[in-house]
Write a protein that holds these residues in place. Structure first.
Motif, PDB file in Angstrom:
ATOM      1  N   MET A  66       0.810  -1.198   0.000  1.00 41.20           N
ATOM      2  CA  MET A  66       0.000   0.000   0.000  1.00 41.20           C
ATOM      3  C   MET A  66       0.853   1.261   0.000  1.00 41.20           C
ATOM      4  SD  MET A  66      -3.444   0.189   2.183  1.00 41.20           S
ATOM      5  CE  MET A  66      -3.432  -1.248   3.217  1.00 41.20           C
ATOM      6  N   THR A  67       2.081   1.106   0.449  1.00 42.35           N
ATOM      7  CA  THR A  67       2.908   2.290   0.537  1.00 42.35           C
ATOM      8  C   THR A  67       3.650   2.576  -0.752  1.00 42.35           C
ATOM      9  OG1 THR A  67       4.604   0.897   1.455  1.00 42.35           O
ATOM     10  CG2 THR A  67       3.303   2.188   3.001  1.00 42.35           C
ATOM     11  N   SER A  75      -3.619  11.002  -0.520  1.00 48.98           N
ATOM     12  CA  SER A  75      -2.829  11.991   0.197  1.00 48.98           C
ATOM     13  C   SER A  75      -3.715  12.674   1.233  1.00 48.98           C
ATOM     14  CB  SER A  75      -2.282  13.022  -0.777  1.00 48.98           C
ATOM     15  OG  SER A  75      -3.342  13.616  -1.472  1.00 48.98           O
ATOM     16  N   GLY A  76      -3.083  13.171   2.284  1.00 45.14           N
ATOM     17  CA  GLY A  76      -3.822  13.889   3.313  1.00 45.14           C
ATOM     18  C   GLY A  76      -4.896  13.026   3.956  1.00 45.14           C
ATOM     19  N   PRO A  77      -6.095  13.576   4.130  1.00 42.83           N
ATOM     20  CA  PRO A  77      -7.168  12.836   4.798  1.00 42.83           C
ATOM     21  C   PRO A  77      -7.484  11.524   4.096  1.00 42.83           C
ATOM     22  CG  PRO A  77      -7.789  15.131   4.467  1.00 42.83           C
ATOM     23  CD  PRO A  77      -6.496  14.932   3.744  1.00 42.83           C
ATOM     24  N   LEU A  92      -5.514   9.320   3.196  1.00 39.39           N
ATOM     25  CA  LEU A  92      -4.718   8.247   3.781  1.00 39.39           C
ATOM     26  C   LEU A  92      -5.436   7.632   4.974  1.00 39.39           C
ATOM     27  CD1 LEU A  92      -1.811   6.899   3.642  1.00 39.39           C
ATOM     28  CD2 LEU A  92      -1.338   8.310   5.629  1.00 39.39           C
ATOM     29  N   VAL A  93      -6.060   8.487   5.772  1.00 35.10           N
ATOM     30  CA  VAL A  93      -6.788   7.986   6.941  1.00 35.10           C
ATOM     31  C   VAL A  93      -7.945   7.108   6.479  1.00 35.10           C
ATOM     32  CG1 VAL A  93      -7.963   8.623   9.060  1.00 35.10           C
ATOM     33  CG2 VAL A  93      -6.165  10.094   8.153  1.00 35.10           C
ATOM     34  N   TRP A 130      -6.626   3.788   5.390  1.00 33.36           N
ATOM     35  CA  TRP A 130      -6.297   2.985   6.573  1.00 33.36           C
ATOM     36  C   TRP A 130      -7.553   2.359   7.161  1.00 33.36           C
ATOM     37  CZ3 TRP A 130      -3.372   0.171   9.446  1.00 33.36           C
ATOM     38  CH2 TRP A 130      -3.701  -0.051  10.769  1.00 33.36           C
ATOM     39  N   LEU A 131      -8.592   3.174   7.368  1.00 28.06           N
ATOM     40  CA  LEU A 131      -9.806   2.652   8.000  1.00 28.06           C
ATOM     41  C   LEU A 131     -10.502   1.633   7.093  1.00 28.06           C
ATOM     42  CD1 LEU A 131     -11.173   5.872   9.711  1.00 28.06           C
ATOM     43  CD2 LEU A 131     -10.201   3.856  10.795  1.00 28.06           C
ATOM     44  N   VAL A 170      -8.649  -1.543   7.401  1.00 22.79           N
ATOM     45  CA  VAL A 170      -9.022  -2.252   8.629  1.00 22.79           C
ATOM     46  C   VAL A 170     -10.346  -2.979   8.429  1.00 22.79           C
ATOM     47  CG1 VAL A 170      -9.757  -1.934  11.019  1.00 22.79           C
ATOM     48  CG2 VAL A 170      -7.756  -0.719  10.164  1.00 22.79           C
ATOM     49  N   PHE A 172       3.835   2.327   8.601  1.00 21.26           N
ATOM     50  CA  PHE A 172       4.323   2.358   7.219  1.00 21.26           C
ATOM     51  C   PHE A 172       3.552   3.377   6.395  1.00 21.26           C
ATOM     52  CE2 PHE A 172       6.502  -1.808   7.788  1.00 21.26           C
ATOM     53  CZ  PHE A 172       7.722  -1.412   7.256  1.00 21.26           C
ATOM     54  N   LEU A 173       2.233   3.401   6.590  1.00 16.94           N
ATOM     55  CA  LEU A 173       1.439   4.385   5.843  1.00 16.94           C
ATOM     56  C   LEU A 173       1.891   5.798   6.188  1.00 16.94           C
ATOM     57  CD1 LEU A 173      -2.226   3.032   5.910  1.00 16.94           C
ATOM     58  CD2 LEU A 173      -0.661   3.163   3.991  1.00 16.94           C
ATOM     59  N   ALA A 209       4.855   7.352   4.351  1.00 15.96           N
ATOM     60  CA  ALA A 209       4.648   7.875   3.004  1.00 15.96           C
ATOM     61  C   ALA A 209       3.886   9.202   3.037  1.00 15.96           C
ATOM     62  CB  ALA A 209       3.876   6.860   2.166  1.00 15.96           C
ATOM     63  N   GLU A 210       3.357   9.567   4.184  1.00 14.65           N
ATOM     64  CA  GLU A 210       2.545  10.774   4.261  1.00 14.65           C
ATOM     65  C   GLU A 210       3.148  11.697   5.327  1.00 14.65           C
ATOM     66  OE1 GLU A 210      -0.195  11.680   2.461  1.00 14.65           O
ATOM     67  OE2 GLU A 210      -0.208  13.552   3.573  1.00 14.65           O
ATOM     68  N   THR A 265       2.734  14.509   6.521  1.00 14.73           N
ATOM     69  CA  THR A 265       1.928  15.637   6.989  1.00 14.73           C
ATOM     70  C   THR A 265       1.226  15.212   8.267  1.00 14.73           C
ATOM     71  OG1 THR A 265      -0.091  14.953   5.866  1.00 14.73           O
ATOM     72  CG2 THR A 265       1.444  16.282   4.597  1.00 14.73           C
ATOM     73  N   TRP A 283      -1.615  14.267   8.517  1.00 14.06           N
ATOM     74  CA  TRP A 283      -2.532  13.148   8.282  1.00 14.06           C
ATOM     75  C   TRP A 283      -1.852  11.816   8.521  1.00 14.06           C
ATOM     76  CZ3 TRP A 283      -7.310  14.337   8.616  1.00 14.06           C
ATOM     77  CH2 TRP A 283      -7.692  15.642   8.307  1.00 14.06           C
ATOM     78  N   VAL A 289      -2.511  11.374  12.108  1.00 16.54           N
ATOM     79  CA  VAL A 289      -3.897  10.964  12.336  1.00 16.54           C
ATOM     80  C   VAL A 289      -4.047   9.466  12.074  1.00 16.54           C
ATOM     81  CG1 VAL A 289      -6.295  11.242  11.582  1.00 16.54           C
ATOM     82  CG2 VAL A 289      -4.816  13.245  11.760  1.00 16.54           C
ATOM     83  N   THR A 290      -3.392   8.992  11.006  1.00 17.10           N
ATOM     84  CA  THR A 290      -3.492   7.570  10.652  1.00 17.10           C
ATOM     85  C   THR A 290      -2.946   6.692  11.777  1.00 17.10           C
ATOM     86  OG1 THR A 290      -3.248   8.146   8.329  1.00 17.10           O
ATOM     87  CG2 THR A 290      -2.866   5.858   8.920  1.00 17.10           C
ATOM     88  N   ALA A 304      -5.310   6.734  14.649  1.00 16.21           N
ATOM     89  CA  ALA A 304      -6.455   5.861  14.356  1.00 16.21           C
ATOM     90  C   ALA A 304      -6.052   4.397  14.499  1.00 16.21           C
ATOM     91  CB  ALA A 304      -6.993   6.133  12.952  1.00 16.21           C
ATOM     92  N   VAL A 308      -7.609   1.625  16.998  1.00 24.27           N
ATOM     93  CA  VAL A 308      -8.102   0.319  16.539  1.00 24.27           C
ATOM     94  C   VAL A 308      -7.477  -0.796  17.379  1.00 24.27           C
ATOM     95  CG1 VAL A 308      -8.017  -1.326  14.614  1.00 24.27           C
ATOM     96  CG2 VAL A 308      -8.656   1.050  14.186  1.00 24.27           C
TER      97      VAL A 308
END
Lengths: 148, 119
Positions: free
Chosen positions: A1-2, A18-20, A22-23, A26-27, A30, B85-86, B89-90, B92, B94, B97-98, B101, B105
């Motif tokens: 994924m990276t 990119s930015g949000p 990415l979150v 991720w979710l 999951v 890892f994610l 790559a980011e 910022t 965010w 935040v990841t 999160a 979890v």
């Protein structure tokens, strides 16, 4: 994924992770792991007990996997496809959620989307709303990328 | 032993979530010190995986089944590394935040693990 950064085919302005984003990836990731492993386990262990619930879990798993794939892939087509799927996902969560509340007898065991995803901290219902909000804009960072 | 590890992992995961959440609040990406934190939490989760498998091998039975138990153990061990890892790559807020999160979890997974073991 990276590994997405190095992908040559997509201009960087159409990246959705990119930015949000990415979150979100991720979710969704999951939820893919949760829904896929749950449905494999349930269907292989004891399918007869709650075939409807287990089938719906498998459907949810497929939807999650597809959305994750489109998000990671990026690009304008993927954005639209993801948008459609997130809308479908939201409909699925609401319909299945209402179904489990109104007719609990049909569900001897829970699905991912039971009671609007309560067993998963309501992430299943919050995620598509956030994703649609994120995806409805044309690709972030690109001026007028919706022009063509 | 397992219960203590479960509680320790859950609490440290929540601390990590708060820490990375704070970094995100201050508009910062994950830094080296955050990765040390992630490594520490992951170490606990891996220790839990090992102890859990040893308990199974010694014949103890989780209330809700060994398959479910092992899948949650594996998921717990992989949760933070994947988010870390994610975030690499980011670069910022965010990324932070990841990881926050991801740590949250993990805390939820630990609660479920406790249920699966004790019923």
């Amino acid at each position: 994924m990276t590994g997405q950064r190095t992908e040559g085919g997509q201009p960087t302005d159409t990246r959705l992770i990119s930015g949000p984003g990415l979150v979100l990836v991720w979710l969704y990731g999951v939820m893919v792991v949760g829904a896929v492993s749950r449905s494999i386990y349930q269907i292989s262990a004891d399918y007869e007990r709650a075939p409807l619930a287990y089938t719906l879990s498998a459907v949810a798993a497929v939807v999650y996997a597809f959305i994750t794939y489109t998000l990671v892939r990026g690009g304008e087509t993927a954005r639209k496809a993801a948008l459609v799927c997130c809308a479908a996902e939201l409909v699925g969560v609401v319909v299945v959620g209402a179904w489990t509340v109104l007719a609990p007898d049909a569900f001897p065991d829970a699905t991912v989307w039971s009671r609007f995803g309560m067993g998963y901290l309501f992430i299943p219902v919050l995620l598509p709303v956030t994703a649609v909000y994120w995806l409805r804009r044309p690709s972030p960072g690109s001026p007028a990328s919706s022009g063509h | 032993m397992l219960a203590a590890l479960t509680i320790a992992t859950a609490v440290s995961a929540l601390v990590l979530a708060a820490w990375c959440g704070y970094a995100a609040y201050r508009d910062q990406p994950t830094k080296d010190r955050h990765f040390v934190g992630m490594a520490a939490v992951t170490l606990l989760a891996v220790a839990q995986l090992v102890v859990g498998i040893v308990q199974l091998a010694r014949g103890e039975k989780p209330e809700q089944g060994a398959t479910l138990f092992v899948s949650y153990l594996v998921g717990s061990a992989l949760c933070i590394p994947a988010a870390g890892f994610l975030s690499l790559a980011e670069r910022t807020r965010w990324g932070s935040v990841t990881v926050a999160a991801g740590a949250f979890v993990l805390a939820v997974l630990e609660v479920r693990l406790y249920d699966i073991w004790r019923g």
